[in-house]
Write a protein that holds these residues in place. Structure first.
Motif, PDB file in Angstrom:
ATOM      1  N   PHE A 293       0.828  -1.205   0.000  1.00 48.03           N
ATOM      2  CA  PHE A 293       0.000   0.000   0.000  1.00 48.03           C
ATOM      3  C   PHE A 293       0.862   1.255   0.000  1.00 48.03           C
ATOM      4  O   PHE A 293       0.699   2.171   0.816  1.00 48.03           O
ATOM      5  N   THR A 294       1.819   1.277  -0.913  1.00 47.67           N
ATOM      6  CA  THR A 294       2.702   2.444  -1.008  1.00 47.67           C
ATOM      7  C   THR A 294       1.936   3.631  -1.590  1.00 47.67           C
ATOM      8  O   THR A 294       0.938   3.479  -2.296  1.00 47.67           O
ATOM      9  N   GLY A 295       2.414   4.816  -1.271  1.00 45.52           N
ATOM     10  CA  GLY A 295       1.779   6.039  -1.765  1.00 45.52           C
ATOM     11  C   GLY A 295       0.653   6.528  -0.892  1.00 45.52           C
ATOM     12  O   GLY A 295      -0.033   7.487  -1.266  1.00 45.52           O
ATOM     13  N   MET A 296       0.418   5.880   0.252  1.00 47.67           N
ATOM     14  CA  MET A 296      -0.646   6.303   1.163  1.00 47.67           C
ATOM     15  C   MET A 296      -0.025   6.773   2.471  1.00 47.67           C
ATOM     16  O   MET A 296       1.145   6.503   2.764  1.00 47.67           O
ATOM     17  N   ALA A 297      -0.832   7.456   3.253  1.00 45.29           N
ATOM     18  CA  ALA A 297      -0.367   7.897   4.562  1.00 45.29           C
ATOM     19  C   ALA A 297      -0.099   6.687   5.444  1.00 45.29           C
ATOM     20  O   ALA A 297      -0.720   5.625   5.289  1.00 45.29           O
ATOM     21  N   ALA A 298       0.828   6.828   6.367  1.00 44.57           N
ATOM     22  CA  ALA A 298       1.237   5.707   7.216  1.00 44.57           C
ATOM     23  C   ALA A 298       0.071   5.129   8.013  1.00 44.57           C
ATOM     24  O   ALA A 298      -0.088   3.892   8.068  1.00 44.57           O
ATOM     25  N   PRO A 299      -0.783   5.950   8.644  1.00 42.19           N
ATOM     26  CA  PRO A 299      -1.917   5.343   9.376  1.00 42.19           C
ATOM     27  C   PRO A 299      -2.847   4.537   8.470  1.00 42.19           C
ATOM     28  O   PRO A 299      -3.321   3.469   8.854  1.00 42.19           O
ATOM     29  N   VAL A 300      -3.099   5.060   7.268  1.00 43.02           N
ATOM     30  CA  VAL A 300      -3.972   4.338   6.341  1.00 43.02           C
ATOM     31  C   VAL A 300      -3.313   3.028   5.913  1.00 43.02           C
ATOM     32  O   VAL A 300      -3.979   1.983   5.806  1.00 43.02           O
ATOM     33  N   THR A 301      -2.016   3.066   5.679  1.00 46.55           N
ATOM     34  CA  THR A 301      -1.294   1.845   5.289  1.00 46.55           C
ATOM     35  C   THR A 301      -1.392   0.782   6.371  1.00 46.55           C
ATOM     36  O   THR A 301      -1.701  -0.392   6.094  1.00 46.55           O
ATOM     37  N   TYR A 302      -1.114   1.185   7.609  1.00 46.79           N
ATOM     38  CA  TYR A 302      -1.186   0.220   8.718  1.00 46.79           C
ATOM     39  C   TYR A 302      -2.623  -0.308   8.906  1.00 46.79           C
ATOM     40  O   TYR A 302      -2.829  -1.487   9.216  1.00 46.79           O
ATOM     41  N   LEU A 303      -3.602   0.585   8.735  1.00 49.24           N
ATOM     42  CA  LEU A 303      -4.996   0.171   8.892  1.00 49.24           C
ATOM     43  C   LEU A 303      -5.379  -0.864   7.828  1.00 49.24           C
ATOM     44  O   LEU A 303      -5.994  -1.899   8.139  1.00 49.24           O
ATOM     45  N   LEU A 304      -5.029  -0.605   6.577  1.00 47.17           N
ATOM     46  CA  LEU A 304      -5.377  -1.528   5.501  1.00 47.17           C
ATOM     47  C   LEU A 304      -4.644  -2.857   5.644  1.00 47.17           C
ATOM     48  O   LEU A 304      -5.243  -3.925   5.438  1.00 47.17           O
ATOM     49  N   ARG A 305      -3.379  -2.818   6.009  1.00 42.93           N
ATOM     50  CA  ARG A 305      -2.638  -4.067   6.188  1.00 42.93           C
ATOM     51  C   ARG A 305      -3.178  -4.859   7.379  1.00 42.93           C
ATOM     52  O   ARG A 305      -3.332  -6.082   7.311  1.00 42.93           O
ATOM     53  N   GLY A 306      -3.508  -4.158   8.466  1.00 43.38           N
ATOM     54  CA  GLY A 306      -4.074  -4.854   9.614  1.00 43.38           C
ATOM     55  C   GLY A 306      -5.431  -5.458   9.307  1.00 43.38           C
ATOM     56  O   GLY A 306      -5.732  -6.590   9.715  1.00 43.38           O
ATOM     57  N   LEU A 307      -6.252  -4.705   8.551  1.00 43.50           N
ATOM     58  CA  LEU A 307      -7.562  -5.227   8.177  1.00 43.50           C
ATOM     59  C   LEU A 307      -7.428  -6.444   7.265  1.00 43.50           C
ATOM     60  O   LEU A 307      -8.166  -7.425   7.407  1.00 43.50           O
ATOM     61  N   SER A 308      -6.481  -6.406   6.341  1.00 45.98           N
ATOM     62  CA  SER A 308      -6.259  -7.543   5.444  1.00 45.98           C
ATOM     63  C   SER A 308      -5.814  -8.777   6.222  1.00 45.98           C
ATOM     64  O   SER A 308      -6.314  -9.892   5.986  1.00 45.98           O
ATOM     65  N   LEU A 309      -4.885  -8.592   7.148  1.00 40.40           N
ATOM     66  CA  LEU A 309      -4.413  -9.720   7.953  1.00 40.40           C
ATOM     67  C   LEU A 309      -5.529 -10.290   8.824  1.00 40.40           C
ATOM     68  O   LEU A 309      -5.653 -11.509   8.975  1.00 40.40           O
ATOM     69  N   PHE A 310      -6.351  -9.395   9.386  1.00 43.52           N
ATOM     70  CA  PHE A 310      -7.452  -9.857  10.240  1.00 43.52           C
ATOM     71  C   PHE A 310      -8.471 -10.660   9.437  1.00 43.52           C
ATOM     72  O   PHE A 310      -8.913 -11.734   9.871  1.00 43.52           O
ATOM     73  N   LEU A 311      -8.868 -10.153   8.266  1.00 43.06           N
ATOM     74  CA  LEU A 311      -9.848 -10.861   7.448  1.00 43.06           C
ATOM     75  C   LEU A 311      -9.291 -12.187   6.933  1.00 43.06           C
ATOM     76  O   LEU A 311     -10.012 -13.190   6.874  1.00 43.06           O
TER      77      LEU A 311
END
Length: 324
Positions: free
Chosen positions: A110-128
């Motif tokens: 998720f490059t090119g995004m803000a750090a909080p958004v990147t961590y949120l999307l990666r965490g959501l992907s791992l959780f799902l």
């Protein structure tokens, strides 16, 4: 010329030994079946027309009623099987695609995004991804009879009142959809990685790659395993008796309770299931053969031109190169 490289081809002496051994084993099995199966049943009167008449004698007063009840039960069995097979294929396919997409998302940065958004999307992907894997492992590990029982007893506790057919279909779908999902997922992940790279190179998204390239191949490759699972769905409909669904086995129990002829009734029901499952197996072989022939036709290279045409084309090419 088609000798196997895994073992030596049996010679004449070995083939004779194999043939004699097969004949002796067959005779031994037949003798054992006669003394240990047929004679005890015959001595107990299990082959009398009193027990078999309602099933094979049209002149028997119970013949039409018995077969009417068996027809109702078999129709209910086929209805539950068709609905469960269709829903399991749809849900299993969607679940397989979801797991493949979540796996690709967990590897994305998720490059090119803000750090909080990147961590949120990666965490959501791992959780799902972890949640779907947990659900697959849980429902695949549960016996299907428990799944059907909890659906039939749990839904009413939440105010969801449905028919016994719907409870049975939902229970069968929950179990078999995760099995079908794992079959398709393993089929897609077993394909060469170069196909994904080529799809990404021409601009296809991961979802387009899965739907247009990976999933059709997985269906073709895993077709025997899918058909085997569909046969399992048909046989598992007999578990509907635990929720009082009037499928073939439940109807058979009712007939046995009245006529007291369990062996004839269960033999007839077993033959019906064998015929239907054998038909599904032959259908699977036919479909697989058609797919294989279609693939061979598609992969057939273009035939070489006749020698005269090839010579003319070569002369034309030489003339053009000389003129240039």
């Amino acid at each position: 010329m088609s000798q196997s490289v895994l073992y030596d081809v049996p010679g004449p002496r070995q083939r004779r030994i194999t043939l004699i051994g097969s004949i002796v084993a067959t005779i031994a099995v037949l003798i054992g079946a006669y003394f240990f199966v047929y004679r005890p049943l015959d001595e107990n009167g299990q082959f009398s027309m009193e027990l078999w008449g309602p099933l094979i004698d049209p002149s028997d007063e119970n013949f039409s009623l018995v077969w009417e009840r068996i027809g109702i039960g078999f129709g209910n069995t086929l209805m539950a099987a068709v609905l469960a097979i269709a829903s399991s294929l749809v849900v299993g396919t969607l679940l397989a695609v979801l797991r493949i997409q979540l796996k690709s998302l967990t590897a994305r940065r998720f490059t090119g995004m803000a750090a909080p958004v990147t961590y949120l999307l990666r965490g959501l992907s791992l959780f799902l991804a972890a949640l779907t894997r947990f659900c697959v492992e849980v429902f695949r590990g549960l016996p299907v009879v428990i799944t059907i029982f909890f659906v039939a007893r749990g839904f009413p506790e939440f105010g969801i009142s449905l028919s016994t057919l719907t409870y049975l279909v939902i229970g069968l779908t929950i179990y078999n959809s995760v099995v079908i999902a794992e079959i398709l997922r393993s089929g897609m992940e077993g394909l060469p990685g170069g196909q994904r790279e080529a799809a990404a190179a021409i601009g296809l998204s991961p979802l387009q790659t899965t739907g247009l390239i990976l999933l059709p191949q997985a269906f073709r490759i895993m077709l025997p395993a899918l058909i085997s699972q569909l046969v399992v769905v048909l046989k598992d409909t007999s578990l509907g008796f635990i929720i009082s669904y009037e499928e073939t086995l439940n109807i058979g129990k009712q007939i046995i309770g009245v006529l007291n002829n369990p062996i004839p009734v269960y033999i007839v029901i077993g033959v019906l299931f064998i015929v239907v499952n054998y038909s599904l197996s032959k259908l699977a072989q036919y479909v697989q053969g058609r797919l294989a022939r279609g693939r061979k036709t598609t992969d057939t290279p273009t035939a070489a031109p006749p020698p005269a045409i090839a010579a003319a084309l070569g002369a034309q090419s030489t003339a053009q190169s000389g003129a240039s």
